[in-house]
Design an enzyme around this catalytic site. Structure first.
Site, PDB file in Angstrom:
ATOM      1  N   HIS A 228      49.883  18.404  14.334  1.00  0.00           N
ATOM      2  CA  HIS A 228      50.961  18.854  13.425  1.00  0.00           C
ATOM      3  C   HIS A 228      50.973  17.884  12.238  1.00  0.00           C
ATOM      4  CE1 HIS A 228      54.521  20.829  12.153  1.00  0.00           C
ATOM      5  NE2 HIS A 228      55.393  20.464  13.090  1.00  0.00           N
ATOM      6  N   HIS A 267      45.032  26.752  10.939  1.00  0.00           N
ATOM      7  CA  HIS A 267      46.480  26.942  11.014  1.00  0.00           C
ATOM      8  C   HIS A 267      46.779  28.108  11.930  1.00  0.00           C
ATOM      9  CE1 HIS A 267      50.645  27.431   9.739  1.00  0.00           C
ATOM     10  NE2 HIS A 267      50.544  26.179   9.351  1.00  0.00           N
ATOM     11  N   ASP A 321      47.850  19.569   5.033  1.00  0.00           N
ATOM     12  CA  ASP A 321      47.560  18.155   5.272  1.00  0.00           C
ATOM     13  C   ASP A 321      46.249  17.684   4.672  1.00  0.00           C
ATOM     14  OD1 ASP A 321      49.849  17.407   6.702  1.00  0.00           O
ATOM     15  OD2 ASP A 321      49.129  18.473   8.461  1.00  0.00           O
TER      16      ASP A 321
HETATM   17  C1  LIG Z   1      46.530  23.665  13.347  1.00  0.00           C
HETATM   18  C2  LIG Z   1      45.893  23.988  14.686  1.00  0.00           C
HETATM   19  C3  LIG Z   1      46.524  23.121  15.756  1.00  0.00           C
HETATM   20  C4  LIG Z   1      46.170  25.471  14.993  1.00  0.00           C
HETATM   21  O1  LIG Z   1      45.792  25.686  16.319  1.00  0.00           O
HETATM   22  P1  LIG Z   1      45.693  27.120  17.013  1.00  0.00           P
HETATM   23  O2  LIG Z   1      46.430  28.142  16.252  1.00  0.00           O
HETATM   24  O3  LIG Z   1      46.067  26.923  18.435  1.00  0.00           O
HETATM   25  O4  LIG Z   1      44.164  27.479  16.861  1.00  0.00           O
HETATM   26  P2  LIG Z   1      43.082  27.309  17.990  1.00  0.00           P
HETATM   27  O5  LIG Z   1      43.144  25.919  18.535  1.00  0.00           O
HETATM   28  O6  LIG Z   1      43.237  28.430  18.953  1.00  0.00           O
HETATM   29  O7  LIG Z   1      41.747  27.478  17.157  1.00  0.00           O
HETATM   30  C5  LIG Z   1      41.091  28.717  16.944  1.00  0.00           C
HETATM   31  C6  LIG Z   1      39.601  28.443  16.805  1.00  0.00           C
HETATM   32  O8  LIG Z   1      39.348  27.725  15.596  1.00  0.00           O
HETATM   33  C7  LIG Z   1      38.778  26.453  15.863  1.00  0.00           C
HETATM   34  N1  LIG Z   1      39.478  25.460  15.022  1.00  0.00           N
HETATM   35  C8  LIG Z   1      40.783  25.475  14.671  1.00  0.00           C
HETATM   36  N2  LIG Z   1      41.065  24.425  13.888  1.00  0.00           N
HETATM   37  C9  LIG Z   1      39.904  23.740  13.755  1.00  0.00           C
HETATM   38  C10 LIG Z   1      39.576  22.556  13.067  1.00  0.00           C
HETATM   39  N3  LIG Z   1      40.498  21.888  12.371  1.00  0.00           N
HETATM   40  N4  LIG Z   1      38.320  22.089  13.144  1.00  0.00           N
HETATM   41  C11 LIG Z   1      37.404  22.762  13.851  1.00  0.00           C
HETATM   42  N5  LIG Z   1      37.649  23.908  14.528  1.00  0.00           N
HETATM   43  C12 LIG Z   1      38.899  24.388  14.470  1.00  0.00           C
HETATM   44  C13 LIG Z   1      39.069  26.182  17.324  1.00  0.00           C
HETATM   45  O9  LIG Z   1      38.121  25.308  17.891  1.00  0.00           O
HETATM   46  C14 LIG Z   1      39.011  27.570  17.906  1.00  0.00           C
HETATM   47  O10 LIG Z   1      37.669  27.919  18.054  1.00  0.00           O
HETATM   48  P3  LIG Z   1      37.175  28.803  19.316  1.00  0.00           P
HETATM   49  O11 LIG Z   1      37.832  30.144  19.113  1.00  0.00           O
HETATM   50  O12 LIG Z   1      35.689  28.831  19.172  1.00  0.00           O
HETATM   51  O13 LIG Z   1      37.655  28.099  20.537  1.00  0.00           O
HETATM   52  C15 LIG Z   1      44.366  23.761  14.639  1.00  0.00           C
HETATM   53  O14 LIG Z   1      43.790  24.542  13.605  1.00  0.00           O
HETATM   54  C16 LIG Z   1      43.996  22.297  14.474  1.00  0.00           C
HETATM   55  O15 LIG Z   1      43.876  21.581  15.475  1.00  0.00           O
HETATM   56  N6  LIG Z   1      43.810  21.802  13.200  1.00  0.00           N
HETATM   57  C17 LIG Z   1      43.526  20.404  12.952  1.00  0.00           C
HETATM   58  C18 LIG Z   1      44.821  19.617  12.904  1.00  0.00           C
HETATM   59  C19 LIG Z   1      45.620  19.895  11.648  1.00  0.00           C
HETATM   60  O16 LIG Z   1      45.085  19.883  10.543  1.00  0.00           O
HETATM   61  N7  LIG Z   1      46.921  20.112  11.833  1.00  0.00           N
HETATM   62  C20 LIG Z   1      47.830  20.342  10.738  1.00  0.00           C
HETATM   63  C21 LIG Z   1      48.321  21.753  10.745  1.00  0.00           C
HETATM   64  S1  LIG Z   1      49.286  22.095   9.302  1.00  0.00           S
END
Ligand SMILES: CC(C)(COP(=O)(O)OP(=O)(O)OC[C@H]1O[C@@H](n2cnc3c(N)ncnc32)[C@H](O)[C@@H]1OP(=O)(O)O)[C@@H](O)C(=O)NCCC(=O)NCCS
Length: 385
Positions: A228, A267, A321
């Site tokens: 987050h 996201h 971010d």
């Molecule tokens: C924001 C976040 C937590 C959203 O999570 P979510 O909605 O649960 O999405 P998921 O974890 O289900 O990801 C979906 C797919 O995209 C991939 N993915 C998502 N964010 C990714 C990232 N930052 N880097 C690499 N791969 C990513 C996941 O590995 C997953 O792949 P898969 O389908 O092959 O398993 C996630 O995108 C993330 O961890 N981002 C990095 C942290 C970040 O920048 N957070 C700030 C948010 S404003």
């Protein structure tokens, strides 16, 4: 054992994805089009024309203020910036090593003890509590930073707006107008974002009819996590690790191969470019040129290019971010304060949702789908192996 396992027709959604948990008129996101509105107003217009104070009023009260309303609200915010002496002493004496988000949790909880409106439940009293905590958070962050670095604290300047005053309290000198304005815009962009994890945490706490400071403490705890608000700090760490744009390809491809996440991308709601990231990128560009230091922006842009090429088809794009850290770095904000600064901005969104939800409150109480055994015999300890 139907009682234990019954879910009826209710669907399970991991991470509550797509679940509607409240009605709200505060903001809306179009994740496919990359649009964000606060009370119907596009974020781009607020970034162009509004101030943090005006946006805070809009989010809390529902409409843009008149000139008189804005003046009154802004002067209330200015008055409430000052910390009670006991809170100031506590902030100055907290240890220098913990993450400032942990300090913020402690200080916000502590400030609640000295809130003169602590036990008021009328709308006026609640609003004062809300405005007080929004106004106090920047002072807490700046005082703590000055104290931990052995510098004299700089009391708030009542002539400065919310954004400029924070930079002044942090650095001990008034920011130039342009920097104050860019920071103001960054605060507007971070002020609200629907039922994200920290806002939902605040709402869950408030739905038990707990107090606003407890709700904000819950939100700070949720925002701290790297999935987050904690991502912004880690983006800069990653840019340092990479070191130069020509190393970005190898770094990103390796990370993806090892199933590591690239911070600042992806996201739950946006499946396209986050509109806040687009605006922040412009300012990151602008400041990089202004200070003739394109190290971070050039690595950032390279990562963006590779990530969109590799994962754009999965809806992975830069989020808020990714470029905010580069902007904050140029504004002289220490890295471990990036997430507290996010909290400082988002406190308005947290409070707006708490106020809206509790007006028509129902305690949050989801269920888990039980996956354990139906019946297990109790075995006395001496018979267990
Ligand atoms: C924001 C976040 C937590 C959203 O999570 P979510 O909605 O649960 O999405 P998921 O974890 O289900 O990801 C979906 C797919 O995209 C991939 N993915 C998502 N964010 C990714 C990232 N930052 N880097 C690499 N791969 C990513 C996941 O590995 C997953 O792949 P898969 O389908 O092959 O398993 C996630 O995108 C993330 O961890 N981002 C990095 C942290 C970040 O920048 N957070 C700030 C948010 S404003």
């Amino acid at each position: 054992m139907g009682v234990l396992k019954d879910t009826g027709a209710i669907e399970y959604s991991k991470g509550l994805e797509g679940v509607i948990a409240a009605l709200s008129s505060i903001s809306a996101i179009d994740g496919n089009e990359g649009k964000l509105i606060y009370r119907g107003i596009p974020i781009e217009m607020l970034a162009k024309y509004s101030s943090y104070e005006e946006t805070a009023y809009l989010l809390l009260y529902g409409d843009l203020p008149t000139r008189e309303e804005l003046d009154e609200f802004s002067s209330q915010m200015r008055e409430l910036r000052i910390l009670p002496k006991k809170v100031e002493d506590c902030v100055k004496e907290l240890p220098p090593n913990p993450h400032p988000m942990d300090i913020l949790k402690v200080a916000v909880a502590h400030a609640g003890l000295y809130d003169p409106d602590q036990y008021r439940c009328c709308r006026e009293g609640v609003m004062r509590k809300v405005i007080r905590i929004i106004a106090q958070i920047p002072t807490i962050i700046a005082y703590y930073h000055r104290a931990r670095t052995g510098q004299e604290i700089v009391p708030p300047d009542q002539n400065l707006g919310h954004a400029a005053n924070f930079l002044y309290m942090l650095h001990g000198k008034k920011p130039d107008e342009e920097e104050a304005r860019i920071f103001d815009i960054a605060l507007i962009l971070h002020a609200e974002h629907g039922l994200n994890a920290s806002t939902f945490a605040a709402m869950v706490t408030a739905s038990t009819l707990s107090d606003i400071n407890s709700a904000i403490v819950s939100a700070i705890g949720a925002l701290k996590g790297p999935l987050h608000g904690g991502a912004n700090e880690r983006v800069l760490k990653m840019l340092d690790e990479i070191g130069s744009p020509d190393k970005a390809e190898e770094y990103v491809l390796n990370a993806l191969k090892e199933k590591r996440r690239i911070m600042g991308f992806g996201h739950r709601v946006y499946k396209t470019y986050d509109p806040r990231a687009r605006i922040l990128k412009e300012y990151a560009e602008y400041l990089s040129d202004k200070y003739n230091d394109r190290k971070y922006i050039s690595i950032g842009e390279k990562i963006e290019e590779i990530m969109i090429r590799e994962l754009g088809n999965k809806g992975i794009f830069p989020n808020v971010d990714f470029y905010s850290g580069i902007v904050y770095q140029f504004l002289g904000i220490p890295r471990d304060l990036f997430t507290p600064v996010f909290a400082m901005a988002r406190s308005v969104g947290w409070a707006a949702h708490v106020c809206e939800y509790t007006q028509n409150n129902r305690i949050f109480r989801p269920r888990a789908y039980y996956t354990g055994p139906d019946y297990v015999e109790y075995v006395p300890i001496e018979n267990r192996r």
